[in-house]
Scaffold this motif. Structure first.
Motif, PDB file in Angstrom:
ATOM      1  N   LEU A 237       0.783  -1.237   0.000  1.00 49.76           N
ATOM      2  CA  LEU A 237       0.000   0.000   0.000  1.00 49.76           C
ATOM      3  C   LEU A 237       0.813   1.284   0.000  1.00 49.76           C
ATOM      4  O   LEU A 237       0.247   2.363  -0.260  1.00 49.76           O
ATOM      5  CB  LEU A 237      -0.969   0.002   1.189  1.00 49.76           C
TER       6      LEU A 237
ATOM      7  N   TRP B 141      -1.015   4.376  -1.500  1.00 49.09           N
ATOM      8  CA  TRP B 141      -1.577   5.228  -0.445  1.00 49.09           C
ATOM      9  C   TRP B 141      -1.234   6.690  -0.734  1.00 49.09           C
ATOM     10  O   TRP B 141      -2.114   7.570  -0.684  1.00 49.09           O
ATOM     11  CB  TRP B 141      -1.005   4.765   0.889  1.00 49.09           C
TER      12      TRP B 141
ATOM     13  N   VAL C 211      -7.628   7.914   2.875  1.00 47.09           N
ATOM     14  CA  VAL C 211      -7.130   6.536   2.966  1.00 47.09           C
ATOM     15  C   VAL C 211      -6.884   6.255   4.443  1.00 47.09           C
ATOM     16  O   VAL C 211      -5.974   6.841   5.047  1.00 47.09           O
ATOM     17  CB  VAL C 211      -5.844   6.328   2.153  1.00 47.09           C
TER      18      VAL C 211
ATOM     19  N   ASP D  60      -7.844   3.404   8.115  1.00 50.20           N
ATOM     20  CA  ASP D  60      -8.345   2.134   8.611  1.00 50.20           C
ATOM     21  C   ASP D  60      -9.799   2.317   9.051  1.00 50.20           C
ATOM     22  O   ASP D  60     -10.408   3.375   8.819  1.00 50.20           O
ATOM     23  CB  ASP D  60      -7.462   1.599   9.745  1.00 50.20           C
TER      24      ASP D  60
ATOM     25  N   PRO E 220      -3.974   3.658   7.333  1.00 54.06           N
ATOM     26  CA  PRO E 220      -4.289   2.319   6.827  1.00 54.06           C
ATOM     27  C   PRO E 220      -3.283   1.309   7.361  1.00 54.06           C
ATOM     28  O   PRO E 220      -2.137   1.632   7.652  1.00 54.06           O
ATOM     29  CB  PRO E 220      -4.166   2.489   5.312  1.00 54.06           C
TER      30      PRO E 220
ATOM     31  N   THR F 296      -7.752  -1.322   5.128  1.00 50.88           N
ATOM     32  CA  THR F 296      -7.443  -0.133   4.342  1.00 50.88           C
ATOM     33  C   THR F 296      -8.675   0.214   3.528  1.00 50.88           C
ATOM     34  O   THR F 296      -9.231  -0.648   2.848  1.00 50.88           O
ATOM     35  CB  THR F 296      -6.251  -0.390   3.404  1.00 50.88           C
TER      36      THR F 296
END
Length: 291
Positions: free
Chosen positions: A235, A239, A249, A251, A257, A262
């Motif tokens: 990522l 990202w 972006v 969690d 994330p 993600t």
């Protein structure tokens, strides 16, 4: 909340992004031109379906060599074997072939992902990317981003054009990308969550490359994306491309994330997706820890 340090004083993120682009494009050319006709599985990782090809290692070895020539003071961490410490406070985090199963089968959704990060990429919330590139060699697209400098895409060797996400008209009209883990019990859990989410979005796409999914959020090919089980190399560059294009972006809790989850998309649509996934997770039940 992120506890990642600031980039070292004097860090030129534009120059780092150019290095990321150069080495990612060279590795991407190599994995296409040198792909063996009889390419097979070299080994497996987390399960029998989590494969590594000889070209994964060859691509990573090339990336490590190229970055060692250009940035010998930086640390290096990749998906495959081989890493090194550094003294600069920067670490190159690479995925030599993101979408290995697609590459193995000759499907056209795979990429080389190269990012440089500050902080410790092995600790969730303690790192962040500052420059990166994702190269889709089959489509001929190169995505590049630098912290605070925006994100671009170039196609077929043409001039880069800026990327900016656009909001969908509600989650119900959002095309949603996702992915699945390699372990059977995790995939079963993900399937149950997906079944809860599917009626709430326009449709689902499973393309097989997290790096490209994040870049497709940035370029509008998909509206939102979520996946559990991503590693930093999956990522890091995507990202940054997505966030520099204006995407959120995070969690599930709105933090950085991580492997727990993600989620990406234009801010309002991503918030709606996060609520929907949270509800689905609560209904299905946590069969795995969020870490």
């Amino acid at each position: 909340m992120s506890s990642a340090p600031a980039p070292p004083e004097g860090t030129d993120v534009r120059a780092l992004a150019e290095v990321a682009r150069e080495v990612a494009e060279e590795a991407a050319t190599m994995i296409v031109q040198r792909r063996p006709a009889d390419l097979g599985v070299a080994t497996t990782k987390s399960s029998l379906t989590d494969v590594v090809t000889v070209m994964d290692q060859a691509s990573q070895d090339l990336l490590r060599s190229l970055l060692g020539e250009r940035r010998p003071q930086d640390a290096f961490a990749g998906e495959e074997e081989g890493g090194s410490a550094g003294t600069s406070g920067l670490t190159w985090v690479v995925d030599p072939i993101d979408g290995t199963v697609n590459y193995l089968y000759g499907l056209a959704a795979y990429a080389v992902s190269v990012a440089v990060v500050v902080g410790d990429p092995s600790r969730p919330g303690a790192w962040r990317p500052v420059a990166g590139a994702v190269v889709d060699p089959v489509a001929g697209r190169t995505y590049v981003a630098a912290l605070g400098e925006g994100a671009t895409v170039s196609e077929g060797g043409g001039a880069p054009r800026p990327l900016r996400v656009a909001e969908a008209e509600g989650l119900g009209l959002a095309l949603c990308a996702t992915g699945f883990g390699y372990e059977a019990d995790r995939r079963a859990w993900q399937g149950q969550v997906l079944a809860r989410l599917l009626p709430q979005v326009r449709d689902i796409r499973r393309l097989g490359s997290a790096a490209l999914d994040l870049c497709r959020v940035a370029d509008g090919t998909v509206d939102v994306y979520y996946e559990r089980g991503l590693n930093p190399w999956d990522l890091a560059a995507g990202w940054l491309v997505a966030t520099e294009a204006g995407a959120a972006v995070t969690d599930l809790d709105g933090g950085d994330p991580s492997s727990a989850m993600t989620l990406a998309g234009a801010p309002r649509t991503q918030a709606a997706l996060r609520s929907a996934v949270l509800e689905a997770v609560d209904v299905v039940g946590e069969e795995h820890d969020r870490s």
